[in-house]
Design an enzyme around this catalytic site. Structure first.
Site, PDB file in Angstrom:
ATOM      1  N   TYR A   1       0.591  -6.820 -52.990  1.00 51.04           N
ATOM      2  CA  TYR A   1      -0.598  -6.547 -52.177  1.00 51.04           C
ATOM      3  C   TYR A   1      -0.181  -6.099 -50.773  1.00 51.04           C
ATOM      4  O   TYR A   1      -0.724  -5.126 -50.235  1.00 51.04           O
ATOM      5  CB  TYR A   1      -1.470  -7.802 -52.104  1.00 51.04           C
ATOM      6  CG  TYR A   1      -2.631  -7.689 -51.147  1.00 51.04           C
ATOM      7  CD1 TYR A   1      -3.769  -6.957 -51.469  1.00 51.04           C
ATOM      8  CD2 TYR A   1      -2.579  -8.302 -49.879  1.00 51.04           C
ATOM      9  CE1 TYR A   1      -4.826  -6.842 -50.579  1.00 51.04           C
ATOM     10  CE2 TYR A   1      -3.630  -8.186 -48.991  1.00 51.04           C
ATOM     11  CZ  TYR A   1      -4.750  -7.462 -49.349  1.00 51.04           C
ATOM     12  OH  TYR A   1      -5.793  -7.347 -48.465  1.00 51.04           O
TER      13      TYR A   1
ATOM     14  N   GLU B   1     -13.584 -10.682 -48.040  1.00 48.27           N
ATOM     15  CA  GLU B   1     -13.218 -11.338 -46.787  1.00 48.27           C
ATOM     16  C   GLU B   1     -14.219 -12.445 -46.458  1.00 48.27           C
ATOM     17  O   GLU B   1     -13.853 -13.502 -45.947  1.00 48.27           O
ATOM     18  CB  GLU B   1     -13.146 -10.329 -45.636  1.00 48.27           C
ATOM     19  CG  GLU B   1     -12.059  -9.280 -45.759  1.00 48.27           C
ATOM     20  CD  GLU B   1     -10.652  -9.849 -45.749  1.00 48.27           C
ATOM     21  OE1 GLU B   1     -10.494 -11.041 -45.428  1.00 48.27           O
ATOM     22  OE2 GLU B   1      -9.711  -9.105 -46.046  1.00 48.27           O
TER      23      GLU B   1
ATOM     24  N   TRP C   1      -6.144 -16.258 -48.419  1.00 55.37           N
ATOM     25  CA  TRP C   1      -6.378 -14.966 -49.062  1.00 55.37           C
ATOM     26  C   TRP C   1      -5.758 -14.929 -50.445  1.00 55.37           C
ATOM     27  O   TRP C   1      -6.275 -14.280 -51.348  1.00 55.37           O
ATOM     28  CB  TRP C   1      -5.845 -13.830 -48.201  1.00 55.37           C
ATOM     29  CG  TRP C   1      -6.029 -12.504 -48.869  1.00 55.37           C
ATOM     30  CD1 TRP C   1      -5.063 -11.709 -49.394  1.00 55.37           C
ATOM     31  CD2 TRP C   1      -7.275 -11.851 -49.136  1.00 55.37           C
ATOM     32  NE1 TRP C   1      -5.630 -10.590 -49.966  1.00 55.37           N
ATOM     33  CE2 TRP C   1      -6.987 -10.653 -49.815  1.00 55.37           C
ATOM     34  CE3 TRP C   1      -8.607 -12.170 -48.854  1.00 55.37           C
ATOM     35  CZ2 TRP C   1      -7.973  -9.764 -50.224  1.00 55.37           C
ATOM     36  CZ3 TRP C   1      -9.606 -11.278 -49.260  1.00 55.37           C
ATOM     37  CH2 TRP C   1      -9.289 -10.092 -49.941  1.00 55.37           C
TER      38      TRP C   1
END
Length: 226
Positions: free
Chosen positions: A42, A64, A72
């Site tokens: 990522y 988000e 995350w």
């Protein structure tokens, strides 16, 4: 980084001065992926690369919002389940979700089962339709908040990166979104979105991705209001 928290089970330790982590491929990267394969992928292929596709932008800002209060990595590993639950984040379809869809999502163990965040995603899809009507694309709206070059450090060192959580531009965008009826779009969440979509390049100085991301940003044609 605003978006990132250290990986839960890091395989390597960052350099305490530079914030860089040396990978098994002998390349330095920002520390926060912790050497985890999916997180590193990522970091290398998505984070900071400029995006102008409306579906992807909507997905990013919604995820988000779901990330708030969590790592995350948790969201990243649930992303496929989120896509399945929310019609691949095609906001035209999500805008038509009903209370039955909210209840369906609340029963879905693959995602974060938070009623307010689920309802927020549906609400924001409806607001996204309004934005597109006004600006032609979501991309044109979001990119209009890109910080001016003089407001950004030429080189992002570790000490500066650790203090980044929100900026004047993310605060401005957050306020405007809230005025338009969006939710779960506080300035810290919005700054994480700006990092993710490539509106800013917060790869650290010395990270193997920083220069290539900046080259992509330089070549990127900013969308404008139609």
């Amino acid at each position: 980084m605003a978006e990132q928290k250290p990986a839960e089970t890091a395989k390597a330790e960052r350099d305490p001065v530079t914030g860089l982590l040396l990978g098994e491929d002998d390349r330095n990267r920002c520390w926060w992926h912790g050497g985890l394969e999916d997180y590193q992928r990522y970091h290398d292929t998505e984070w900071g690369w400029p995006v102008d596709e409306d579906r992807r932008l909507f997905e990013k800002i919604c995820l988000e919002g779901f990330q708030s209060g969590l790592s995350w990595l948790t969201i990243l590993r649930k992303r496929d389940a989120f896509r399945a639950a929310f019609a691949n984040f095609e906001f035209e379809r999500v805008a038509e979700f009903t209370e039955a869809d909210v209840e369906r999502c609340l029963q879905d163990s693959g995602i974060v089962r938070h009623r307010r965040k689920i309802e927020s995603t549906i609400n924001n899809a409806r607001r996204a339709l309004e934005l597109r009507q006004e600006f032609g694309t979501l991309a044109a709206y979001f990119w209009s908040f890109e910080p001016k070059p003089q407001n950004r450090p030429e080189k992002l060192d570790f000490a500066t990166a650790k203090t980044l959580g929100k900026t004047a531009e993310s605060t401005e965008l957050s306020k405007d979104l809230k005025k338009r009826g969006w939710s779960f779009v506080g300035p810290t969440t919005v700054y994480a979105f700006m990092q993710s979509m490539g509106m800013v390049n917060d790869h650290l100085e010395g990270c193997c991705c920083r220069e290539s991301v900046e080259a992509a940003r330089t070549a990127f044609k900013r969308p404008v209001k139609r």
